[in-house]
Design a protein around this motif. Structure first.
Motif, short mmCIF file in Angstrom:
data_model
loop_
_atom_site.label_atom_id
_atom_site.label_comp_id
_atom_site.label_asym_id
_atom_site.label_seq_id
_atom_site.Cartn_x
_atom_site.Cartn_y
_atom_site.Cartn_z
N ALA A 84 -7.82 -8.12 -2.58
CA ALA A 84 -7.23 -8.03 -1.57
C ALA A 84 -5.80 -8.49 -1.64
O ALA A 84 -4.80 -7.87 -1.16
N ASP A 85 -5.22 -9.46 -2.51
CA ASP A 85 -4.03 -9.91 -2.48
C ASP A 85 -3.31 -8.62 -3.23
O ASP A 85 -2.09 -8.53 -3.09
N LEU A 86 -4.14 -8.19 -4.34
CA LEU A 86 -3.47 -6.92 -5.09
C LEU A 86 -3.29 -5.84 -4.19
O LEU A 86 -2.10 -5.25 -4.15
N SER A 87 -4.21 -5.50 -3.26
CA SER A 87 -4.02 -4.32 -2.34
C SER A 87 -2.65 -4.70 -1.40
O SER A 87 -1.97 -3.74 -1.23
N ARG A 88 -2.53 -5.85 -1.01
CA ARG A 88 -1.40 -6.17 -0.28
C ARG A 88 -0.17 -6.24 -0.82
O ARG A 88 0.85 -5.72 -0.41
N THR A 89 -0.18 -7.00 -1.91
CA THR A 89 0.98 -6.89 -2.86
C THR A 89 1.70 -5.72 -3.31
O THR A 89 2.72 -5.52 -3.27
N TYR A 90 0.83 -4.92 -4.06
CA TYR A 90 1.13 -3.89 -4.69
C TYR A 90 1.31 -2.54 -4.01
O TYR A 90 1.75 -1.50 -4.33
N PHE A 91 0.11 -2.42 -3.00
CA PHE A 91 0.03 -1.31 -2.31
C PHE A 91 0.61 -1.36 -0.48
O PHE A 91 0.68 -0.18 0.05
N GLY A 92 0.70 -2.60 -0.29
CA GLY A 92 1.05 -2.76 1.01
C GLY A 92 -0.26 -2.09 2.06
O GLY A 92 -0.18 -1.91 3.26
N LYS A 93 -1.62 -2.38 1.61
CA LYS A 93 -2.67 -1.80 2.34
C LYS A 93 -3.54 -2.84 2.60
O LYS A 93 -3.47 -3.82 1.89
N SER A 94 -4.79 -2.37 3.11
CA SER A 94 -5.67 -3.36 3.53
C SER A 94 -6.63 -3.25 2.32
O SER A 94 -6.67 -2.71 1.48
N GLU A 127 -0.71 9.08 -8.45
CA GLU A 127 0.32 8.26 -8.16
C GLU A 127 -0.23 6.83 -7.82
O GLU A 127 0.12 5.77 -8.32
N GLU A 128 -1.22 6.72 -7.00
CA GLU A 128 -1.83 5.59 -6.86
C GLU A 128 -2.62 4.89 -7.79
O GLU A 128 -2.49 3.74 -8.25
N ALA A 129 -3.24 5.72 -8.68
CA ALA A 129 -3.75 5.22 -9.96
C ALA A 129 -2.59 4.66 -11.24
O ALA A 129 -2.90 3.70 -11.53
N GLU A 130 -1.64 5.28 -10.99
CA GLU A 130 -0.57 5.10 -11.84
C GLU A 130 0.12 3.71 -11.14
O GLU A 130 0.50 2.79 -12.07
N ARG A 131 0.01 3.21 -10.15
CA ARG A 131 0.48 2.20 -9.24
C ARG A 131 -0.39 0.99 -9.77
O ARG A 131 0.07 -0.12 -9.87
N LEU A 132 -1.77 1.28 -9.70
CA LEU A 132 -2.73 0.33 -9.84
C LEU A 132 -2.59 0.02 -11.46
O LEU A 132 -2.65 -1.00 -11.63
#
Length: 81
Positions: free
Chosen positions: A25-35, A58-63
């Motif tokens: 949840a923290d990773l999603s908020r911090t790195y993607f700005g998503k829920s 692009e999302e896979a690269e961001r992950l």
């Protein structure tokens, strides 16, 4: 006959040994700005309606970058012990 989604390994299965060690949840908020549900759906490979969903390239690269960043933060914390 298996569907393409069944043949493909989900992101969750690729990251299995980290699943309980990371606050997704923290990773999603911090790195993607998503829920967190946004991230969990992509990790599972299906959305709320049961339709296949995946990370964009692009999302896979961001992950990947987020996990590298976390690993570096963990290494720095360990070095400070």
């Amino acid at each position: 006959m298996k569907t393409e989604q069944n043949k493909k390994q989900t992101m969750k299965s690729k990251l299995y040994d980290l699943i309980v060690a990371i606050s997704w949840a923290d990773l999603s908020r911090t790195y993607f700005g998503k829920s967190s549900s946004w991230l969990y759906q992509r990790m599972e490979g299906v959305n709320n309606e049961g339709n296949p969903i995946d990370f964009t390239p692009e999302e896979a690269e961001r992950l990947k970058g987020a996990l590298v960043d976390l690993s570096e933060r963990i290494r720095r914390a360990a070095d400070n012990i």
